[in-house]
Design a protein around this motif. Structure first.
Motif, mmCIF file in Angstrom:
data_model
loop_
_atom_site.group_PDB
_atom_site.id
_atom_site.type_symbol
_atom_site.label_atom_id
_atom_site.label_comp_id
_atom_site.label_asym_id
_atom_site.label_seq_id
_atom_site.Cartn_x
_atom_site.Cartn_y
_atom_site.Cartn_z
ATOM 1 N N LEU A 1 0.879 -1.155 0.069
ATOM 2 C CA LEU A 1 -0.007 -0.062 -0.136
ATOM 3 C C LEU A 1 0.942 1.406 -0.011
ATOM 4 C CD1 LEU A 1 -2.790 -1.153 2.620
ATOM 5 C CD2 LEU A 1 -3.058 -0.687 -0.031
ATOM 6 N N ARG A 2 1.996 1.497 0.569
ATOM 7 C CA ARG A 2 2.801 2.616 0.932
ATOM 8 C C ARG A 2 3.375 2.908 -0.506
ATOM 9 N NH1 ARG A 2 5.481 0.896 5.059
ATOM 10 N NH2 ARG A 2 7.205 0.019 4.057
ATOM 11 N N THR A 3 4.231 1.587 -1.048
ATOM 12 C CA THR A 3 4.819 1.628 -2.204
ATOM 13 C C THR A 3 3.814 2.248 -3.239
ATOM 14 O OG1 THR A 3 6.104 -0.157 -2.022
ATOM 15 C CG2 THR A 3 6.088 0.371 -4.124
ATOM 16 N N SER A 4 2.262 1.895 -3.370
ATOM 17 C CA SER A 4 1.510 2.667 -4.243
ATOM 18 C C SER A 4 0.895 3.878 -3.919
ATOM 19 C CB SER A 4 0.235 1.488 -4.354
ATOM 20 O OG SER A 4 0.710 0.172 -4.535
ATOM 21 N N GLY A 5 1.570 4.403 -2.778
ATOM 22 C CA GLY A 5 1.190 5.820 -2.166
ATOM 23 C C GLY A 5 -0.229 5.947 -1.667
ATOM 24 N N LEU A 6 -0.508 4.912 -1.134
ATOM 25 C CA LEU A 6 -1.752 4.898 -0.438
ATOM 26 C C LEU A 6 -1.700 4.992 1.120
ATOM 27 C CD1 LEU A 6 -3.637 1.977 -2.476
ATOM 28 C CD2 LEU A 6 -3.865 4.513 -2.654
ATOM 29 N N LEU A 7 -2.486 5.537 1.809
ATOM 30 C CA LEU A 7 -2.398 5.643 3.217
ATOM 31 C C LEU A 7 -3.589 4.830 3.736
ATOM 32 C CD1 LEU A 7 -1.439 7.295 5.691
ATOM 33 C CD2 LEU A 7 -3.396 8.924 5.401
ATOM 34 N N ALA A 8 -2.761 3.992 4.763
ATOM 35 C CA ALA A 8 -3.754 2.783 5.223
ATOM 36 C C ALA A 8 -3.815 3.289 6.644
ATOM 37 C CB ALA A 8 -2.872 1.567 5.412
ATOM 38 N N ARG A 9 -5.186 3.217 7.228
ATOM 39 C CA ARG A 9 -5.449 3.535 8.456
ATOM 40 C C ARG A 9 -5.595 2.321 9.576
ATOM 41 N NH1 ARG A 9 -11.281 6.670 9.801
ATOM 42 N NH2 ARG A 9 -12.120 4.977 8.870
ATOM 43 N N GLU A 10 -5.997 1.143 8.729
ATOM 44 C CA GLU A 10 -5.962 0.019 9.570
ATOM 45 C C GLU A 10 -5.696 -1.434 8.396
ATOM 46 O OE1 GLU A 10 -9.076 -3.266 11.393
ATOM 47 O OE2 GLU A 10 -9.674 -1.027 11.234
ATOM 48 N N VAL A 11 -4.603 -2.349 9.117
ATOM 49 C CA VAL A 11 -4.346 -3.428 8.360
ATOM 50 C C VAL A 11 -4.423 -4.580 9.553
ATOM 51 C CG1 VAL A 11 -2.854 -4.995 7.111
ATOM 52 C CG2 VAL A 11 -3.007 -2.205 6.709
ATOM 53 N N SER A 12 -5.583 -5.166 9.495
ATOM 54 C CA SER A 12 -5.716 -6.064 10.658
ATOM 55 C C SER A 12 -6.004 -7.590 10.106
ATOM 56 C CB SER A 12 -6.999 -5.823 11.511
ATOM 57 O OG SER A 12 -8.072 -5.734 10.926
ATOM 58 N N ARG A 13 -5.809 -8.622 10.950
ATOM 59 C CA ARG A 13 -5.725 -10.209 10.639
ATOM 60 C C ARG A 13 -6.788 -10.777 11.575
ATOM 61 N NH1 ARG A 13 -2.296 -14.844 11.912
ATOM 62 N NH2 ARG A 13 -2.577 -16.271 10.067
ATOM 63 N N GLU A 14 -7.770 -11.378 11.110
ATOM 64 C CA GLU A 14 -8.564 -12.033 12.135
ATOM 65 C C GLU A 14 -7.808 -13.339 12.795
ATOM 66 O OE1 GLU A 14 -12.451 -13.176 10.259
ATOM 67 O OE2 GLU A 14 -12.659 -11.028 9.793
ATOM 68 N N ARG A 15 -7.840 -13.542 14.111
ATOM 69 C CA ARG A 15 -7.106 -14.631 14.569
ATOM 70 C C ARG A 15 -8.102 -15.870 14.314
ATOM 71 N NH1 ARG A 15 -7.883 -17.615 19.194
ATOM 72 N NH2 ARG A 15 -6.075 -18.491 20.289
ATOM 73 N N PRO A 16 -7.083 -16.944 13.630
ATOM 74 C CA PRO A 16 -7.704 -18.314 13.455
ATOM 75 C C PRO A 16 -8.060 -19.019 14.640
ATOM 76 C CG PRO A 16 -5.942 -18.000 12.189
ATOM 77 C CD PRO A 16 -5.862 -16.987 13.199
ATOM 78 N N THR A 17 -8.966 -19.917 14.726
ATOM 79 C CA THR A 17 -9.716 -20.426 16.046
ATOM 80 C C THR A 17 -9.682 -22.009 15.818
ATOM 81 O OG1 THR A 17 -11.808 -20.490 15.375
ATOM 82 C CG2 THR A 17 -10.966 -18.500 16.604
ATOM 83 N N LEU A 18 -9.771 -22.432 17.000
ATOM 84 C CA LEU A 18 -9.960 -24.111 16.975
ATOM 85 C C LEU A 18 -11.263 -24.352 16.409
ATOM 86 C CD1 LEU A 18 -8.645 -26.468 17.975
ATOM 87 C CD2 LEU A 18 -9.861 -26.332 20.139
#
Length: 338
Positions: A285-302
């Motif tokens: 995103l940064r290389t593309s000149g885009l400003l990210a407010r959030e990059v999150s990952r959902e935690r996998p579960t059992l």
């Protein structure tokens, strides 16, 4: 030490358990998971000596549950889903009665009742009738009776069933404490609880072991694809297209959606379960000149592991060999086909 070696059991033409194997050393809590009809109850009945296996062996603290049944049962504590309590008896009277069944003498009974009541936090209700207790306290009484004779192996069938959130937390603490020195096997449908208290999980589907390992290990290998949420400032004529183009440049990432809403673009993507692509996403995103407010990952579960294994098992036939691994507790998975 609990050892289950290639056990099988059929009811007429129906094969309930097909060559199940696993081992559990002292000082661990093992969760036995599976959908209805997976063979968990039959496996527990064979472990506790209520049913002999058609094939294979079960050993409790080194004693065969068929050939050395009395010795094995003396070293086993069992709490069924519906604890066999007598409502008209007091807690102390019931525990003393159970101690007599274990053939403890008077001095041993007094000591055992006090120790199990203290361990299960029953001191304030020892003189109350069991029928007047809450569901949580009745479960504690059942657990106290299961550990009364200081068994080496403890089997708990749905120990948190019917408990309120506070009682679930209390039961969880008791199980963790027991697991410090004992071999504890839990059968439960509450996957979140199993993930919290068990150092190892054995998953059964259609009578076979499909996975065996620590929750973290199984989640890392079968938790399904990792899911990512991205919020980026919309600063171009086609902001959603720009975000989508930046995300597809990340190896292994698949863009699920990208939508511009006001000043921001909201995107979702998926990637390999065993990897964390957040840094790669942020760089792209940064290389593309885009400003990210959030990059999150959902935690996998059992739960994700469980559903993945269930959905990947063919209908109408025996389960294919699943995941296995030594896990945090060693011993490895011995599970396999019939």
């Amino acid at each position: 030490m609990l050892s289950v070696q290639d056990v099988a059991r059929s009811y007429g033409r129906v094969a309930a358990v097909r060559g199940v194997s696993f081992e559990a050393p002292p000082g661990c809590v093992v969760g036995l998971l599976g959908p209805n009809g997976a063979g968990k109850s039959t496996t527990i009945r064979m472990i506790t000596g209520f049913l002999p296996p058609d094939r294979g062996r079960v050993r409790v603290a080194g004693f065969d549950t068929v050939e050395q049944s009395a010795q094995a049962r003396r070293r086993l504590g069992y709490l069924p889903e519906s604890a066999p309590l007598y409502a008209e008896m007091s807690v102390r009277g019931y525990l003393d009665y159970r101690a007599r069944l274990y053939e403890l003498d008077r001095r041993e009974r007094r000591s055992a009742v006090s120790a199990s009541a203290e361990r299960c936090r029953l001191g304030e209700v020892l003189h109350r009738r069991i029928g007047h207790l809450s569901k949580g306290y009745r479960q504690r009484v059942g657990l106290a009776s299961a550990v009364l004779h200081d068994p080496e192996v403890i089997v708990l069938d749905e120990p948190s069933n019917g408990l309120d959130p506070t009682q679930v937390v209390e039961m969880r603490g008791l199980i963790v404490e027991l697991g410090k020195t004992k071999t504890v096997l839990i059968s439960s449908h509450i996957l979140a609880e199993v993930e919290r208290v068990c150092g190892r999980v054995v998953v059964m589907i259609r009578g076979e072991v499909r996975a065996d390992g620590s929750p973290a290990d199984l989640i890392g290998r079968t938790g399904g694809p990792g899911a990512y949420t991205v919020e980026v400032r919309a600063e171009s004529e086609d902001p959603a297209g720009a975000v989508r183009a930046a995300l597809v440049r990340v190896p292994g990432l698949t863009v699920v959606s990208a939508e511009a809403r006001g000043a921001w673009v909201y995107a979702r993507a998926s990637g390999p379960s065993g990897e964390d692509a957040r840094e790669a996403i942020a760089r792209s995103l940064r290389t593309s000149g885009l400003l990210a407010r959030e990059v999150s990952r959902e935690r996998p579960t059992l739960e994700g592991v469980f559903m993945h294994l269930l959905e990947s098992t063919p209908e109408g036939g025996p389960a294919a060999r699943g995941l296995s691994g030594g896990g945090a507790l060693g011993g490895g998975a011995l599970g396999g086909g019939a």
